[in-house]
Design a protein around this motif. Structure first.
Motif, PDB file in Angstrom:
ATOM      1  N   VAL A 188      46.941  43.191   7.697  1.00 56.85           N
ATOM      2  CA  VAL A 188      46.395  42.866   9.015  1.00 56.85           C
ATOM      3  C   VAL A 188      44.904  43.173   9.038  1.00 56.85           C
ATOM      4  O   VAL A 188      44.386  43.911   8.207  1.00 56.85           O
ATOM      5  N   GLU A 189      44.243  42.588  10.046  1.00 59.12           N
ATOM      6  CA  GLU A 189      42.797  42.753  10.172  1.00 59.12           C
ATOM      7  C   GLU A 189      42.433  44.143  10.645  1.00 59.12           C
ATOM      8  O   GLU A 189      43.063  44.669  11.543  1.00 59.12           O
ATOM      9  N   GLY A 193      43.414  46.159  17.659  1.00 61.58           N
ATOM     10  CA  GLY A 193      44.703  45.483  17.699  1.00 61.58           C
ATOM     11  C   GLY A 193      45.348  45.424  16.335  1.00 61.58           C
ATOM     12  O   GLY A 193      46.559  45.395  16.227  1.00 61.58           O
ATOM     13  N   ARG A 194      44.545  45.414  15.252  1.00 65.79           N
ATOM     14  CA  ARG A 194      45.080  45.310  13.896  1.00 65.79           C
ATOM     15  C   ARG A 194      46.119  44.188  13.810  1.00 65.79           C
ATOM     16  O   ARG A 194      47.296  44.435  13.582  1.00 65.79           O
ATOM     17  N   LEU A 195      45.678  42.981  14.052  1.00 63.34           N
ATOM     18  CA  LEU A 195      46.606  41.852  14.069  1.00 63.34           C
ATOM     19  C   LEU A 195      46.640  41.144  12.723  1.00 63.34           C
ATOM     20  O   LEU A 195      45.686  41.216  11.944  1.00 63.34           O
ATOM     21  N   MET A 196      47.760  40.440  12.475  1.00 61.24           N
ATOM     22  CA  MET A 196      47.861  39.651  11.242  1.00 61.24           C
ATOM     23  C   MET A 196      46.777  38.575  11.272  1.00 61.24           C
ATOM     24  O   MET A 196      46.343  38.132  12.334  1.00 61.24           O
ATOM     25  N   LYS A 197      46.358  38.145  10.057  1.00 62.38           N
ATOM     26  CA  LYS A 197      45.183  37.272  10.015  1.00 62.38           C
ATOM     27  C   LYS A 197      45.471  35.883  10.562  1.00 62.38           C
ATOM     28  O   LYS A 197      44.643  35.298  11.245  1.00 62.38           O
ATOM     29  N   VAL A 199      48.818  33.649  12.214  1.00 65.09           N
ATOM     30  CA  VAL A 199      50.238  33.657  12.542  1.00 65.09           C
ATOM     31  C   VAL A 199      50.937  32.390  12.041  1.00 65.09           C
ATOM     32  O   VAL A 199      52.143  32.356  11.873  1.00 65.09           O
ATOM     33  N   ASN A 200      50.167  31.345  11.751  1.00 64.98           N
ATOM     34  CA  ASN A 200      50.792  30.086  11.347  1.00 64.98           C
ATOM     35  C   ASN A 200      50.797  29.873   9.835  1.00 64.98           C
ATOM     36  O   ASN A 200      51.124  28.807   9.350  1.00 64.98           O
ATOM     37  N   PRO A 206      54.608  37.638   8.126  1.00 67.21           N
ATOM     38  CA  PRO A 206      55.874  37.983   7.478  1.00 67.21           C
ATOM     39  C   PRO A 206      57.070  37.312   8.161  1.00 67.21           C
ATOM     40  O   PRO A 206      58.139  37.217   7.573  1.00 67.21           O
ATOM     41  N   TRP A 311      50.547  47.475   5.224  1.00 64.08           N
ATOM     42  CA  TRP A 311      50.291  46.153   5.827  1.00 64.08           C
ATOM     43  C   TRP A 311      49.961  46.297   7.305  1.00 64.08           C
ATOM     44  O   TRP A 311      48.966  45.767   7.792  1.00 64.08           O
ATOM     45  N   HIS A 312      50.776  47.063   8.034  1.00 62.33           N
ATOM     46  CA  HIS A 312      50.682  47.112   9.489  1.00 62.33           C
ATOM     47  C   HIS A 312      49.441  47.859   9.954  1.00 62.33           C
ATOM     48  O   HIS A 312      48.932  47.597  11.050  1.00 62.33           O
TER      49      HIS A 312
ATOM     50  N   GLU B  56      48.443  30.675  21.918  1.00 62.77           N
ATOM     51  CA  GLU B  56      48.344  30.779  20.461  1.00 62.77           C
ATOM     52  C   GLU B  56      47.845  32.171  20.055  1.00 62.77           C
ATOM     53  O   GLU B  56      48.374  32.788  19.126  1.00 62.77           O
ATOM     54  N   LYS B  59      50.605  34.594  20.466  1.00 61.27           N
ATOM     55  CA  LYS B  59      51.629  34.486  19.426  1.00 61.27           C
ATOM     56  C   LYS B  59      51.281  35.417  18.257  1.00 61.27           C
ATOM     57  O   LYS B  59      52.156  36.066  17.676  1.00 61.27           O
ATOM     58  N   ARG B  60      49.993  35.480  17.951  1.00 57.98           N
ATOM     59  CA  ARG B  60      49.541  36.334  16.857  1.00 57.98           C
ATOM     60  C   ARG B  60      49.800  37.808  17.191  1.00 57.98           C
ATOM     61  O   ARG B  60      50.215  38.590  16.341  1.00 57.98           O
ATOM     62  N   PHE B  63      53.793  38.407  17.057  1.00 64.04           N
ATOM     63  CA  PHE B  63      54.425  38.499  15.735  1.00 64.04           C
ATOM     64  C   PHE B  63      53.881  39.662  14.895  1.00 64.04           C
ATOM     65  O   PHE B  63      54.437  39.976  13.850  1.00 64.04           O
ATOM     66  N   THR B  64      52.802  40.299  15.370  1.00 68.10           N
ATOM     67  CA  THR B  64      52.378  41.523  14.687  1.00 68.10           C
ATOM     68  C   THR B  64      53.060  42.747  15.289  1.00 68.10           C
ATOM     69  O   THR B  64      53.518  43.620  14.575  1.00 68.10           O
ATOM     70  N   LYS B  65      53.125  42.796  16.617  1.00 59.86           N
ATOM     71  CA  LYS B  65      53.518  44.034  17.284  1.00 59.86           C
ATOM     72  C   LYS B  65      54.914  44.018  17.915  1.00 59.86           C
ATOM     73  O   LYS B  65      55.579  45.039  17.941  1.00 59.86           O
ATOM     74  N   ILE B 132      45.439  50.371  22.044  1.00 56.10           N
ATOM     75  CA  ILE B 132      45.889  49.788  20.781  1.00 56.10           C
ATOM     76  C   ILE B 132      45.553  48.303  20.810  1.00 56.10           C
ATOM     77  O   ILE B 132      44.938  47.771  19.893  1.00 56.10           O
ATOM     78  N   LEU B 133      45.938  47.638  21.903  1.00 55.05           N
ATOM     79  CA  LEU B 133      45.550  46.252  22.119  1.00 55.05           C
ATOM     80  C   LEU B 133      44.491  46.238  23.216  1.00 55.05           C
ATOM     81  O   LEU B 133      44.575  47.008  24.175  1.00 55.05           O
ATOM     82  N   THR B 134      43.509  45.353  23.093  1.00 62.36           N
ATOM     83  CA  THR B 134      42.529  45.215  24.166  1.00 62.36           C
ATOM     84  C   THR B 134      43.222  44.584  25.374  1.00 62.36           C
ATOM     85  O   THR B 134      44.304  44.009  25.256  1.00 62.36           O
ATOM     86  N   GLN B 137      43.963  41.051  24.644  1.00 68.95           N
ATOM     87  CA  GLN B 137      45.118  40.854  23.754  1.00 68.95           C
ATOM     88  C   GLN B 137      46.430  41.053  24.515  1.00 68.95           C
ATOM     89  O   GLN B 137      47.405  40.346  24.282  1.00 68.95           O
TER      90      GLN B 137
END
Lengths: 321, 608
Positions: A188-189, A193-197, A199-200, A206, A311-312, B56, B59-60, B63-65, B132-134, B137
């Motif tokens: 993740v970035e 938020g540390r989100l996945m780069k 989603v699609n 994952p 990863w997370h 969109e 969604k990101r 699927f992360t959190k 953790i999330l803005t 977000q």
């Protein structure tokens, strides 16, 4: 008040910058008052700044810092203020004048101040001494080593792992070869938020039905994490799980730059497998409720969950070189 | 595929439910007049749909959190769900508990759902995502959830949806006067709140078989632990939260809205009373929910417990003070001498170190106090437990046996070992299995290291019944009336009964209105070396354990605390008064000397 919140992980930097900013503001106020001809006496300015720093440390910082640490900060700030007021002979004379005046009792007011001080100082110090002699039973401070030195080898499910050479069998590229650079690119970035780069893209998500290899193993590791570990380490891996409040030592915060980000993956494998009871003495094995995960998970599951944690949180495991 | 099968089944069911709810609401609406709204509510327009980019972006985030518990299709069936109770929310039917909107209606996305994501739902696994999330977000993920995962209803459905919003900001809370609290205590009886929440509000009413819309076991809130209220919004002693829940109800649960049959004024009275029951530093007794004028007075002025902002629970203190009392120790909880010492809040978590792990502990805290005299020490434990559990069937094992896996006592498998091919089989879901356990004894236990005087600091015997090097002295009471003292040498080693047995005593053990009161007395010293010898003025490490029999707790399946320290406070020594006196006198002398020197110097200067 939300803007005043202490930001997790930025504690020392935030404290220092907030203090520096407020000192700067004081200096500005002092300077403009001096220019306007209404300057505050140096003595009171110095005492005021010192009291401000003490109050800041006592009420602003959370979790509270112990008195002994505040005393150290108090001494350091007193030294700083002393250097400021004794910068020149004039400044020093100006600083100590109010004290001397009271000692000499140059006027009726100063005389009465002297009388008050003569009574208050012994009483205050006597009271302070009484408080410290009064038997008090504060929580004892016990310092524990969070990351003790790992052993050279560890035996999990009957197999011996040499921690210096063993590699995570799931940290692989699309050819099935161990490849840290490949997997590091898919975590993740490292931003809020540390989100996945993406989603699609099955390379990064994952949960994409087409995810394969490393990315798919991350999901499998996550499934294990969310069935076993989040109760303490939390849904965001920040050590704030459902039961974190009940346990001491508190669960590790993997999002902190000082935990898994500083460790080799094999170290984490050892810690997860052996749990609290497997710690050396300096890590307080008797107090930790961390399970020895070899009792609950297979070797493969442990490797996957370790990989998921990296990863997370968006951290790379340290390497031996 | 099995996931979506489960989801669509619920979805169909949810449609039926929401249609019927809407039909019910439709009747008074046909007249369309604003006066028909319950007191304190106002109609509000439906929100506009979020832009596609925001969905969109959400969604990101999802699927992360979120997916780990709430599942790919938002059916509350992610991998984490099987071991959680309460279950993660199933979004599909658009049923949300904490709202400002009228019963059965959708929540306000930018208020209710945003607050839920921001502050989390205490008492469940849903954490606070603030920091953790803005905020952006958090809003993004709500755009995704409300448009893609809520499938049976829509915020854009002008035909079926309406929002009647509780104007909470414009309603000034009523002062929590003794009169208001007293009236509230009468209203909770009149409005039948006590039927589920119990006479004293510990959630122990006639409600053991309550289920939510999905058939999962659910329990009424315990008003004494406001920090566990899902809608407490990290501000547990704020009466507005209670007022809101009481006014709008909790969709999908048996908790109805009382907006139609109570006035705003009455709702504040009830909220004030419920809020006053939340625990304070000192016990405020209101037996059977009877509030006298004096009690109401105490309720209205008692300060809330300090809440730790890092955990959103009361702050813990790991030192349990015990005071010396003359003569016999108390024989019940009403003895005035218990007021000599503060009661301590013991935080407890599920035992998850060794099998069988307890993923859904129902006991999450206890209160403890201790007093001692020349020969004995007495502990009073009080903890909320909705059910009094006493084992009825004979069990095959002895009280000293700990490896009950041999008798089939197992932990709940993530996907049910025997049901791996069908993870949605009801016995593989914690929330389904909840009330299906065999009933064992409720119980409480505490351990000391036997040779605590010899421990090289900071070494202790392992928290879990000691270890080979340092054994523990474990005192365990169970609801069938057994009180035993055992030696423990490790989590998987059978206990050894100690000869101390006859000397310990259950002074009182009573379950009433959802709470156990257990008072246990033991001598400070035993006749043998295997028993801990408790001395005043020392830090004696202690660990506490608790079992809820209706939760299937037995053996190692239990709730456990961290290490605490018992300190039997000794009388204050004479030196405490002597030394400060000497110091004061000394400082006066120094002052005289300094001033004298100063005066001399000035004199000399004057002469020169």
């Amino acid at each position: 008040m939300t803007w005043l919140k202490l930001v997790e992980g930025y504690m020392p930097m935030q404290m220092i910058s907030e203090l520096a900013c407020s000192i700067l503001v004081f200096a500005l106020i002092n300077w403009s008052l001096n220019r306007a001809g209404m300057g505050i006496p140096k003595f009171w300015a110095g005492v005021g700044v010192w009291i401000y720093i003490q109050l800041y440390l006592k009420y602003r910082i959370y979790p509270p810092i112990p008195f002994s640490v505040r005393a150290i900060y108090g001494t350091v700030s007193a030294c700083g203020i002393f250097m400021w007021v004794s910068g020149s002979e004039d400044a020093w004379q100006e600083f100590k004048r109010p004290v001397i005046n009271v000692m000499d009792g140059i006027s009726g007011f100063h005389k009465s101040m002297r009388t008050v001080a003569l009574i208050v100082i012994p009483l205050a110090l006597g009271g302070f001494a009484y408080n410290s002699f009064l038997p008090s039973f504060e929580e004892p401070i016990e310092l524990r080593t969070v990351h003790p030195a790992p052993p050279a080898t560890t035996k999990v499910h009957g197999k011996t792992f040499v921690l210096q050479v063993v590699e995570n069998p799931y940290r692989v590229n699309n050819e099935g070869k161990y490849d840290q650079a490949y997997t590091d690119a898919r975590i993740v970035e490292q931003a809020m938020g540390r989100l996945m780069k993406d989603v699609n893209d099955p390379n990064y998500n994952p949960w994409d039905p087409n995810a394969e290899g490393y990315t798919k193993y991350v999901r499998e590791g996550g499934e294990i994490f969310f069935q076993n570990c989040h109760f303490c380490h939390g849904d965001n891996l920040n050590g704030r799980g459902l039961w974190a409040y009940a346990f001491n030592p508190i669960p590790a915060n993997f999002t902190d730059a000082g935990t898994i980000a500083q460790l080799q993956e094999t170290f984490v494998f050892w810690r997860v497998s052996k749990g609290g009871i497997g710690l050396p003495g300096e890590g307080f094995p008797w107090a930790s409720v961390m399970p020895p995960w070899e009792q609950h998970l297979t070797v493969d599951e442990i490797w996957k969950v370790v990989m998921f944690e990296y990863w997370h949180t968006g951290y790379y495991p340290r390497t031996w070189d | 595929m099995s996931k979506s099968r489960y989801g669509s089944h619920l979805a169909r069911w949810g449609v039926c439910l929401s249609v019927s709810v809407l039909l019910g609401l439709g009747l008074p609406l046909s007249s369309g007049a604003q006066e028909d709204l319950p007191e304190g509510f106002k109609q509000q327009g439906l929100p506009s749909p979020p832009p596609a980019e925001q969905i969109e972006a959400g969604k990101r985030v999802y699927f992360t959190k979120c997916v780990w518990c709430h599942g790919v299709e938002g059916a509350g069936d992610g991998p984490g769900a099987v071991r959680l109770w309460p279950r993660p929310r199933n979004f599909n039917a658009g049923t949300f508990k904490i709202r400002h909107t009228a019963s059965g209606q959708l929540p306000l996305i930018d208020v209710d759902l945003l607050q839920t994501v921001t502050h989390g739902l205490p008492g469940s696994a849903m954490p606070s995502w603030e920091g953790i999330l803005t905020e952006q977000q958090r809003k993004d993920v709500l755009a995704f959830v409300t448009t893609q995962l809520v499938q049976d209803r829509s915020w854009q459905d002008e035909e079926f949806e309406e929002l009647f919003v509780l104007q909470l900001d414009q309603l000034a809370p009523k002062q929590n006067t003794p009169e208001s609290i007293k009236r509230g205590s009468e209203l909770v009886v009149e409005k039948k709140c006590i039927e589920c929440h119990g006479l004293e509000g510990r959630g122990d009413g006639n409600a053991f078989n309550l289920k939510d819309d999905w058939g999962f076991s659910i329990q009424p809130a315990d008003w004494h632990k406001c920090w566990n209220f899902r809608g407490s919004r990290q501000d547990p002693y704020n009466v507005r939260n209670i007022f809101r829940t009481f006014s709008t109800g909790l969709n999908g649960t048996p908790m109805p809205s009382f907006a139609d049959n109570t006035s705003v004024d009455e709702r504040w009275d009830i909220a004030n009373y419920v809020n006053s029951l939340c625990e304070r530093a000192n016990e405020i007794p209101a037996p059977q929910g009877q509030v006298s004028d004096e009690t109401a007075q105490v309720f209205s002025t008692a300060a809330p417990l300090p809440i730790d902002p890092l955990t959103d629970k009361p702050k813990s203190n790991f030192v349990i003070p015990s005071k010396f009392v003359e003569g016999d120790l108390p024989t019940d909880e009403n003895d005035e001498r218990w007021k000599l010492i503060p009661r301590r809040w013991l935080a407890m978590g599920g035992q998850i170190t060794h099998k069988p792990r307890n993923f859904v502990n129902r006991i999450d805290d206890m209160w403890v106090q201790a007093l001692y005299n020349e020969t004995h020490i007495e502990f009073m434990f009080r903890w909320d437990d909705r059910t009094k559990s006493i084992q009825e069937d004979e069990v095959d094992w002895d009280p000293t046996e700990v490896n009950l896996g041999d008798y089939g006592v197992e932990e709940q498998a993530p996907q049910g070992t025997t049901f791996a091919e069908d993870p949605f089989h009801q016995e593989s879901i914690a929330a389904k299995q909840k009330d299906g356990y065999s009933v064992y004894n409720d119980g409480v236990a505490f351990q000391f290291p036997v040779k605590w005087q010899e421990l090289p600091a900071p070494r202790k015997p392992r928290y879990f019944w000691g270890d080979e090097t340092f054994s523990v002295d474990l005192t365990k009471w169970t609801a069938d009336g057994t009180l035993g003292v055992y030696e423990g040498t490790g989590w998987d080693q059978d206990l050894t009964e100690l000869d101390f047995q006859e000397e310990v005593e259950v002074v009182k053990a009573e379950w009433a209105n959802g709470r156990w009161t257990v008072i246990v007395k033991r001598p400070l010293k035993g006749d043998y070396e295997e028993v801990a010898y408790l001395e005043a003025g020392k830090y004696i490490p202690m660990v506490f354990f608790a079992w809820d029999g209706h939760n299937g707790d037995v053996g190692r399946k239990m709730a456990v605390s961290a290490f605490y320290y018992l300190v039997m406070e000794p009388p204050i020594p004479l030196t405490t008064y002597v030394y400060p006196g000497l110091i004061t006198v000394g400082i006066v002398i120094i002052e005289g000397w300094v001033l004298g020197r100063r005066a001399n110097r000035r004199k000399e200067k004057g002469q020169a």
